[in-house]
Motif scaffolding. Structure first.
Motif, short mmCIF file in Angstrom:
data_model
loop_
_atom_site.label_atom_id
_atom_site.label_comp_id
_atom_site.label_asym_id
_atom_site.label_seq_id
_atom_site.Cartn_x
_atom_site.Cartn_y
_atom_site.Cartn_z
N LYS A 65 -1.02 3.79 -1.90
CA LYS A 65 0.22 4.07 -2.23
C LYS A 65 0.96 4.64 -4.08
O LYS A 65 0.35 3.42 -4.47
CB LYS A 65 1.35 2.84 -1.97
CG LYS A 65 2.87 3.01 -2.01
CD LYS A 65 3.53 2.41 -1.65
CE LYS A 65 5.07 2.36 -1.61
NZ LYS A 65 6.13 1.11 -0.55
N GLY A 96 9.41 -2.85 -0.57
CA GLY A 96 9.14 -3.19 -1.99
C GLY A 96 10.80 -3.17 -2.39
O GLY A 96 11.43 -3.43 -3.14
N ASP A 145 6.28 -1.98 3.68
CA ASP A 145 7.03 -1.67 2.56
C ASP A 145 8.08 -2.96 2.65
O ASP A 145 9.04 -2.97 2.41
CB ASP A 145 7.82 -0.52 3.27
CG ASP A 145 8.88 0.19 1.88
OD1 ASP A 145 8.54 -0.11 0.88
OD2 ASP A 145 9.74 1.03 2.43
MG MG Z 1 9.93 0.86 -0.93
#
Ligand code: MG
Ligand code: ADP
Ligand code: MG
Length: 267
Positions: free
Chosen positions: A38, A152, A150
């Motif tokens: 990523k 994040g 994910d």
């Molecule tokens: Mg993200």
């Protein structure tokens, strides 16, 4: 320790907010290990002021090891980009499968929900909330097992203390919309939204594009839930237990495996 020279880069697997995600293979004749890179461009990260978020994504993922959570193997950076080395989820986004299938059977849905709940219970025990549970961030392993991805938006926190508006509108909990301090309960709410969407193929409170942001927000805050006739009583019961307005009244994750809808489809 790692650098881009250590990998052969393969096809793009997906695109997120600013992340580009690629299939990759270790350039090693004895161990041609396949994984995912990523890639986050540093300028975009700096420009959007999300350096802390990226650091959190890495720090939090490093501390996790669970069969239903994508593993972070390591990370590195060059002058312009940050790279996360991730476990490959061979069958890709649940979102993609859901759009293709229209909706999932209740058996399939209940198996996914049990696995997401398992992963979330593990996170919550470590005082981590994910904050962005939705079909795009749930992946499937090569055997079809759920892999939460994910991180994040994830944060580490003890008591309900967050106020930042995070995540994706149709999955956002009422207390977040109302600007109240929130906590782990928002992931449980998202699990309820997910249950509804798996079974019906639609989001329970509409999307911001279909009917307008304010309208969706208002429906969420009223818990204006209309479950189609064909949904079983057991599924309906679980959705109601998860989508409670008051966070402390939502079903604790530890009780998910014993819910009739989960137990009847499992083992
Ligand atoms: Mg993200
Ligand atoms: P963003 O934070 O930008 O949303 P994500 O981590 O969600 O980035 O990755 C974007 C997309 O890339 C995912 O929705 C998925 O399609 C794909 N992807 C990400 N990680 C993996 C992985 N480990 N295995 C397979 N596909 C992945
Ligand atoms: Mg994402």
């Amino acid at each position: 320790r790692w650098s881009l020279r250590d990998f052969d880069i393969g096809k793009p697997l997906g695109k997120g907010h600013f992340g580009k995600v690629y299939l990759a293979r270790l350039k090693s004749p004895t161990n041609p290990f396949v994984l995912v890179l990523k890639c986050l461009p540093k300028d975009a990260v700096l420009k959007e002021g999300v350096t802390i978020q990226v650091r959190r994504e890495i720090e939090i993922m490093q501390s996790l090891r669970h069969p239903n959570i994508i593993q972070l193997y390591g990370w590195f950076h060059d002058d312009t980009r940050i790279f996360l080395m991730l476990e490959l989820a061979g069958q890709g986004e649940v979102y993609k499968h859901l759009r293709k299938a229209g909706k999932f059977s209740e058996r399939r849905s209940s198996s996914y929900i049990r696995q997401v709940a398992d992963g979330l219970a593990y996170l919550h025990a470590k005082d981590i909330i994910h904050r962005d549970i939705k079909p795009e961030n749930l992946l499937l392993g090569s055997e079809g097992q759920i892999k939460i991805a994910d991180f994040g938006w994830s944060v580490r926190m003890e008591a309900d203390s967050q106020r930042t508006l995070a995540g994706t509108l149709s999955y956002v909990a009422p207390e977040m919309i109302m600007g109240q301090p929130y906590g782990k309960g928002i992931d449980i709410w998202a699990l309820g939204v997910l249950t509804y969407e798996f079974i019906t193929g639609e989001e329970p409170f509409g999307t911001d594009t279909s009917s307008g942001t304010r309208f969706t927000q208002a429906r969420i805050c009223r818990v204006d839930l209309r479950i189609p006739e064909y949904v079983s009583a057991e599924a309906r019961d679980l959705i109601h237990k998860l989508l409670q307005l008051v966070p402390s009244e939502r079903l604790p994750l530890a009780m998910i495996p014993d819910q009739p809808w989960i137990a009847q489809h499992h083992q």
